[in-house]
Write a protein that holds these residues in place. Structure first.
Motif, short mmCIF file in Angstrom:
data_model
loop_
_atom_site.label_atom_id
_atom_site.label_comp_id
_atom_site.label_asym_id
_atom_site.label_seq_id
_atom_site.Cartn_x
_atom_site.Cartn_y
_atom_site.Cartn_z
N ILE A 252 -16.66 31.54 105.86
CA ILE A 252 -16.66 31.80 104.42
C ILE A 252 -16.40 30.52 103.64
O ILE A 252 -15.46 29.77 103.95
N GLU A 253 -17.24 30.28 102.65
CA GLU A 253 -17.08 29.10 101.80
C GLU A 253 -15.76 29.18 101.04
O GLU A 253 -15.36 30.24 100.55
N ALA A 254 -15.11 28.05 100.91
CA ALA A 254 -13.80 28.01 100.26
C ALA A 254 -13.88 28.53 98.83
O ALA A 254 -14.81 28.24 98.08
N ASP A 255 -12.90 29.35 98.49
CA ASP A 255 -12.74 29.89 97.14
C ASP A 255 -13.91 30.76 96.69
O ASP A 255 -14.20 30.87 95.51
N SER A 256 -14.58 31.39 97.66
CA SER A 256 -15.71 32.25 97.29
C SER A 256 -15.48 33.71 97.64
O SER A 256 -16.29 34.56 97.29
N CYS A 257 -14.37 34.02 98.30
CA CYS A 257 -14.15 35.37 98.80
C CYS A 257 -13.21 36.16 97.90
O CYS A 257 -12.15 35.67 97.49
N ASP A 258 -13.61 37.37 97.58
CA ASP A 258 -12.79 38.27 96.78
C ASP A 258 -12.97 39.67 97.35
O ASP A 258 -14.10 40.19 97.36
N ILE A 259 -11.91 40.28 97.83
CA ILE A 259 -11.97 41.59 98.48
C ILE A 259 -11.05 42.56 97.76
O ILE A 259 -9.88 42.23 97.50
N ALA A 260 -11.56 43.74 97.44
CA ALA A 260 -10.77 44.73 96.72
C ALA A 260 -9.66 45.29 97.60
O ALA A 260 -9.80 45.39 98.83
N ASP A 261 -8.57 45.69 96.95
CA ASP A 261 -7.46 46.31 97.68
C ASP A 261 -7.61 47.83 97.70
O ASP A 261 -6.65 48.55 97.95
N TYR A 262 -8.81 48.31 97.44
CA TYR A 262 -9.08 49.76 97.47
C TYR A 262 -10.46 49.98 98.09
O TYR A 262 -11.28 49.06 98.20
N THR A 263 -10.70 51.20 98.52
CA THR A 263 -12.03 51.60 98.99
C THR A 263 -12.56 52.70 98.07
O THR A 263 -11.81 53.31 97.30
N ILE A 264 -13.86 52.91 98.16
CA ILE A 264 -14.53 53.90 97.32
C ILE A 264 -14.68 55.20 98.10
O ILE A 264 -15.10 55.19 99.26
N GLN A 265 -14.33 56.29 97.47
CA GLN A 265 -14.47 57.60 98.11
C GLN A 265 -15.20 58.53 97.15
O GLN A 265 -14.91 58.55 95.95
N VAL A 266 -16.17 59.26 97.69
CA VAL A 266 -16.91 60.22 96.87
C VAL A 266 -16.05 61.46 96.69
O VAL A 266 -15.81 62.21 97.63
N GLN A 267 -15.56 61.63 95.47
CA GLN A 267 -14.69 62.77 95.19
C GLN A 267 -15.50 64.05 95.02
O GLN A 267 -15.07 65.12 95.44
N ARG A 268 -16.68 63.92 94.42
CA ARG A 268 -17.45 65.12 94.09
C ARG A 268 -18.94 64.83 94.17
O ARG A 268 -19.39 63.73 93.81
N ALA A 269 -19.69 65.78 94.63
CA ALA A 269 -21.16 65.73 94.60
C ALA A 269 -21.64 67.00 93.91
O ALA A 269 -21.23 68.11 94.28
N ILE A 324 -22.38 69.32 99.91
CA ILE A 324 -21.40 68.94 100.93
C ILE A 324 -21.92 67.76 101.74
O ILE A 324 -21.20 66.80 102.02
N ASN A 325 -23.21 67.81 102.10
CA ASN A 325 -23.81 66.72 102.88
C ASN A 325 -23.80 65.41 102.10
O ASN A 325 -23.51 64.34 102.66
N LEU A 326 -24.11 65.49 100.81
CA LEU A 326 -24.11 64.29 99.97
C LEU A 326 -22.71 63.70 99.84
O LEU A 326 -22.52 62.48 99.96
N ARG A 327 -21.74 64.57 99.61
CA ARG A 327 -20.38 64.07 99.41
C ARG A 327 -19.83 63.41 100.66
O ARG A 327 -19.12 62.40 100.60
N ALA A 328 -20.18 63.97 101.81
CA ALA A 328 -19.58 63.50 103.06
C ALA A 328 -20.42 62.45 103.79
O ALA A 328 -20.01 61.99 104.86
N ALA A 329 -21.57 62.06 103.23
CA ALA A 329 -22.50 61.21 103.98
C ALA A 329 -21.87 59.90 104.45
O ALA A 329 -21.99 59.53 105.62
N THR A 330 -21.19 59.17 103.57
CA THR A 330 -20.62 57.89 103.98
C THR A 330 -19.48 58.06 104.97
O THR A 330 -19.16 57.13 105.71
#
Length: 430
Positions: A252-269, A324-330
């Motif tokens: 990884i190139e210096a000072d180029s990395c930024d990672i979120a402290d959360y993940t994305i979850q599909v709450q509703r479809a 249900i399939n859409l919400r749970a796909a990932t």
């Protein structure tokens, strides 16, 4: 790490007399000055389903004896090869969309075959397609088909539209998603039949790209053009076919990395079908999200003529299961995948694919030790001898700024629908 990379390819022109593409210029390290290719399957800064985005090429090269008029009608096949790779790897097949020159130096922009999906059906001189793609499909394919069968049927018609515009056949071709390359798991909602519905006017569009978007969002995936063949195909997030990219701190190139402290979850479809006879049929699936480590997003599919056709033909007894399939796909597809927003610039002799799983080892400033983060790629940009810019989109919806941005679009859409409903009542009352 010192990385050596060579570039190769051809700039081709179509010979209408011979009916074939022919090489006009060979591209190599000697005449290519710079090159980059950007691919994405979601809008910038977002994680969403139903993406149909063209890969774009930016190329600066020396083309002695060529004119801008010759280059603007050309096609470029581009490859690169790192030391240690047995053969050059395809960057993509691109059709030139813009070209300018200063002397022999050309600056060229191009798009892959997905760009042809913006061709207008109303420009087509084929009698069958006069009046638009919707009317042709309703007439020729009145029965229900699964998502891939529809995509396979639509693609030759798009190629026909492009042919009437350019005189070049087979500019758009289709390749099925391969379950056998993905642990024998099919794409999301592959088991359902969909009919095209034309009674409410939604499908009356002159842009074929809309049809691909409607179908790919029902599959909880995206449409992309394969770099080696140019074939269009249906993708899923986290496809085992492309493996898991391993990225270490040394890559990884210096000072180029930024990672979120959360993940994305599909709450509703949510699936919403509004039929011409006034019926509104819905499917819904939801969970409770732990906001301490996740942000919640929603998949909502409406104004989709294939969903409307399914609802009309089947009374939509299975729309809740589709939701249900859409919400749970990932979470469920081939063991599931994590969607964690990040961005970084990487220098390694590796190839990346949109939607691919990625594992990053990284230590933030002030941390005692490195952590391992799993995510996927929603976008990537390759630069010749400049590495890769990689990212996964998804902004934090827990902040007020994001809520305000989201509600502007929602309010505009709701207002437009309310006005249409009021006009329909006035017409009906008159």
């Amino acid at each position: 790490m010192l990385i050596h990379e060579q570039i190769s390819g051809v700039l081709e022109q179509y010979d209408h007399t011979a009916g074939a593409w022919s090489t006009a210029v060979t591209l190599s390290d000697h005449n290519v000055i710079s090159a980059s290719c950007r691919r994405q399957v979601c809008a910038d800064g977002a994680f969403a389903i139903g993406g149909v985005f063209s890969a774009t090429l930016s190329l600066v090269c020396r083309l002695p004896g060529m004119t801008t008029f010759q280059v603007r009608g050309a096609r470029i096949r581009l490859y690169s090869q790192y030391d240690g790779e047995p053969v050059p790897q395809a960057i993509g097949i691109f059709y030139v969309t813009a070209a300018s020159r200063v002397g022999e130096i050309f600056t060229i922009d191009g798009q892959d075959a997905i760009g042809w999906l913006d061709s207008s059906a109303y420009n087509c001189q084929d009698y069958d397609l006069v009046g638009g793609l919707e009317k042709y499909l309703l007439r020729e394919f009145p029965d229900g088909h699964n998502i891939q069968a529809w995509l396979e049927r639509i693609t030759p018609e798009v190629a026909k539209i492009a042919y009437w515009q350019t005189g070049i056949p087979q500019l758009v071709t289709w390749e099925h998603y391969h379950p056998e390359r993905n642990q024998d798991v099919d794409y999301c909602n592959a088991d359902y039949a969909y009919w095209l519905y034309g009674d409410n006017g939604i499908a009356d569009t002159d842009t074929p790209r809309d049809f691909y978007r409607w179908l790919s969002e029902l599959a909880c995936g995206f449409i992309y053009s394969k770099p080696d063949s140019g074939n269009l195909s249906l993708g899923q997030f986290g496809q085992p076919e492309y493996g898991t990219a391993q990225i270490g701190m040394e890559d990884i190139e210096a000072d180029s990395c930024d990672i979120a402290d959360y993940t994305i979850q599909v709450q509703r479809a949510t699936l919403v079908s509004q039929l011409a006879d006034g019926r509104v049929i819905k499917g819904d699936a939801w969970i409770t999200v732990d906001h301490s480590g996740h942000i919640a997003i929603r998949h909502q599919i409406d104004s989709n003529p294939f969903l409307d056709g399914h609802a009309s033909a089947t009374a939509a007894t299975d729309m809740n299961q589709m939701a249900i399939n859409l919400r749970a796909a990932t979470e469920a597809y081939c063991g599931g995948c994590t969607v964690r927003p990040f961005q970084c610039r990487v220098h390694q002799t590796a190839r990346f694919h949109p939607g691919q799983r990625v594992r990053i080892t990284w230590k933030h400033y002030g941390e005692a030790s490195a952590e391992v983060y799993d995510s996927i790629l929603t976008g990537m940009q390759w630069e010749f001898r400049g590495g890769w810019q990689l990212w996964c989109g998804g902004e934090d919806s827990r902040v007020m700024a994001d809520c305000m941005k989201a509600t502007k679009g929602d309010k505009a859409l709701k207002e437009a629908r309310n006005r249409c409903a009021a006009i329909e009542k006035q017409i009906g009352g008159g």
